[in-house]
Design an enzyme around this catalytic site. Structure first.
Site, short mmCIF file in Angstrom:
data_model
loop_
_atom_site.label_atom_id
_atom_site.label_comp_id
_atom_site.label_asym_id
_atom_site.label_seq_id
_atom_site.Cartn_x
_atom_site.Cartn_y
_atom_site.Cartn_z
N ASP A 1 27.71 5.69 33.59
CA ASP A 1 27.06 6.58 34.55
C ASP A 1 27.20 8.05 34.18
O ASP A 1 27.63 8.89 34.98
CB ASP A 1 27.64 6.37 35.96
CG ASP A 1 27.67 4.92 36.38
OD1 ASP A 1 26.70 4.20 36.08
OD2 ASP A 1 28.66 4.50 37.00
N GLU B 1 18.27 3.72 41.91
CA GLU B 1 19.55 4.38 42.10
C GLU B 1 19.74 5.46 41.05
O GLU B 1 18.90 5.68 40.18
CB GLU B 1 20.69 3.35 42.03
CG GLU B 1 20.75 2.61 40.71
CD GLU B 1 21.67 1.40 40.75
OE1 GLU B 1 22.18 1.05 41.85
OE2 GLU B 1 21.89 0.79 39.69
#
Length: 578
Positions: A81, A255
């Protein structure tokens, strides 16, 4: 310890000496490598050093040539991420840490290819709470770092699964960050700041859609204005993307959103398809921050999901990207991806990759189209690769001489500072046999680092005289609470034995072991990975490694087998099970 399969068992541990040249011991602070630390206590394992060495064939077979050539991933191992920002001169990058402590490593670069970790954004217990009871893949999700030029302040916003969404801020990323400021009005996960050129600020995030949830994985991207003066959100949350690019296709897990203003257009970029094999990155555009957002006709802008899984050196699970404009004017993207062995499994987790951004004629950024591959070798013109890099094969030796652990070392859920010491025996790490095991959702006596290569060697030298059969210490290879291997030294009768235990599997029986007299001398332990398998060794004399067991299934620790969001860690572990 319960619920284990003892795979290999062998006794050993006669007198051992340390080779300074081979094993990297510091002769200035440890003049006599055979000397047993004076401050030895029962229930304490004392480690002289821990050495990690990458041995991947790809890097050996594809040496770097020109100065600007570099390897992908730029941060190997589970640096997932990634998010990036710049102040116009410096670049800063952060990644997820889940329940590991300290949280959110921060890296700095001047040229995008030479990165150095400068600390952790969340480096004290007051910034990290509610980790007790969370599993390994809980904790801190998807940190996003942003720079606001209007107040010269850096912001890092993220999700703590056990506590909600919060941010911290600083005007100096090389120093400490603020205490957490929670945003209870911002629900869901993956929040990210956007600072517009008119001084206004916004938060975009993943959350429930308006109305009914139509199918499993149906999510939305929402936006909300933020007041930088009060550190509070303003007004109501508005849904700006419902489901993904095309709701009729039932897109899942939209997301990791990031909002940019480029050439007068607002571009919203997000991940779609889940963080596994179907991962991708998509983009939308609008004329204002609140929308209406229209998807690009050629989405996705980054994916490898449709490519042949039998291709050489496959890179998969590509997505969760962030964009940055370099000071030279060119654009780059950081994103996560995986490198499975032969397209099957890996123990490295989701890693950080870097790739140049291209632009379509109608003004949209993209990294791949059609069958374009994410490359493992790239070049950035004008950049000069430094001698020490974060990528490729490298060796890291922790000799515990500095009085503090290097930044690569992690613990679970809290600092574990009450369980280890670097001052009881200066130049050594003293690790207490804790009554918390690595199978519990608390803080064990486990000091670890990420696996960053398919093929590697890890070695350590340990002094340990277990007081009874309940105490054990050695090297732990850890995926989560129920998937581990423990190369341990423990007591059996009046003697010590070395064993490899598989933690989490059903107990299929424990074979009898061989024993030698306990003489109190140190033990050398070594784990070697070939990628698909592990081998375990011990040494009784200098450089005389003896094979304990081989062909240990590495897939047992992989995400393909165990699930979860992290990669595998390895390190020093001590426990007592009473």
């Amino acid at each position: 310890m319960t619920n284990k399969l003892l795979i290999c068992l062998l006794t050993g541990v006669a007198g051992v000496t340390c080779s300074l040249a081979l094993l990297g011991c510091n002769s200035q602070s440890k003049e006599n490598p055979e000397q047993i630390p004076l401050n030895r206590r029962e229930s304490v394992a004392i480690f002289d050093y821990f050495n990690y060495k990458g041995e991947d064939d790809y890097y050996k077979n594809n040496p770097l040539s020109e100065s600007g050539v570099f390897y992908n991933p730029i941060l190997p191992g589970w640096y997932s991420d990634p998010s990036i920002c710049t102040n116009g001169e410096d670049y800063f990058l952060v990644t997820s840490t889940f329940v590991y402590y300290p949280g959110v490593p921060i890296f700095h670069s001047k040229d995008l290819i030479n990165w150095k970790q400068i600390g952790h954004v969340l480096d004290r217990q007051s910034q990290l709470n509610n980790f007790e009871g969370q599993n390994t893949s809980g904790g801190i999700f998807a940190p996003a770092i942003s720079y606001n030029p209007h107040n010269q302040t850096y912001y890092m916003i993220t999700t703590n699964v056990g506590a909600g969404n919060f941010f911290v801020k600083t005007q100096n990323p090389f120093d400490s960050w603020s205490e957490p400021i929670y945003l209870p009005e911002v629900r869901g996960i993956d929040p990210s700041f956007f600072f517009d050129d008119d001084g206004k600020a916004y938060i975009v995030n993943n959350d429930d859609p308006d109305g009914s949830i139509l199918y499993n994985g149906h999510r939305a991207i929402r936006i909300r204005e933020f007041d930088v003066n009060t550190d509070k959100v303003i007004g109501e949350s508005k849904m700006i993307v419902n489901g993904g690019v095309n709701l009729k296709d039932n897109p899942i897990w939209i997301e990791g959103p990031h909002l940019y203003k480029i050439n007068g257009k607002y571009l919203l970029m997000a991940a779609e398809g889940g963080t596994g094999q179907n991962h991708s990155e998509v983009i939308f555009s609008a004329d204002s921050p609140a929308g209406k957002y229209t998807p690009w006709k050629n989405n996705p802008i980054l994916t490898q999901r449709h490519l042949d899984s039998n291709r050489a050196n496959p890179i998969t699970c590509v997505g969760h990207a962030d964009l940055v404009q370099a000071k030279e004017g060119d654009w780059w993207a950081v994103f996560l991806a995986c490198r499975p062995i032969n397209g099957t499994f890996e123990n490295l987790g989701r890693e950080t990759f870097l790739m140049p951004v291209k632009w379509s004629d109608d003004g949209f950024p993209y990294m791949t189209q059609d069958d374009e591959l994410v490359p493992m070798l790239l070049n950035r013109a004008g950049a000069v690769r430094e001698a020490e890099t974060t990528f490729g094969n490298f060796e890291k030796n922790e000799d515990f001489n500095s009085g503090q652990l290097d930044m690569e070392w992690l613990t679970l859920r809290a600092s574990a500072s009450n369980l280890y010491s670097l001052t009881d025996n200066p130049g050594f790490l003293s690790l207490q046999c804790a009554d918390i095991t690595s199978s519990e959702k608390h803080t064990p006596a486990f000091i670890c680092r990420r696996l960053q290569h398919h093929s590697f060697e890890c070695t350590t030298k340990m002094f340990f005289d277990p007081s009874d059969e309940n105490e054990a210490a050695g090297i732990l290879i850890y995926k989560d609470e129920t998937h581990q291997y423990f190369l341990s030294v423990r007591k059996s009768g009046s003697k010590r034995e070395i064993s490899l235990e598989r933690i989490g599997a059903s107990n299929a029986g424990i074979p009898a072991g061989q024993h030698v007299a306990d003489d109190g001398k140190p033990v050398y332990l070594k784990v070697v990975s070939t990628g698909p398998t592990f081998e375990c060794y011990y040494a009784e004399k200098k450089d005389e490694w003896k094979l304990l067991c081989e062909n240990i299934d590495a897939r047992y620790l992989s995400t393909a087998n165990a699930g979860g969001f992290t990669g595998t860690t390895i390190g020093m572990y001590a426990t007592v099970n009473r």
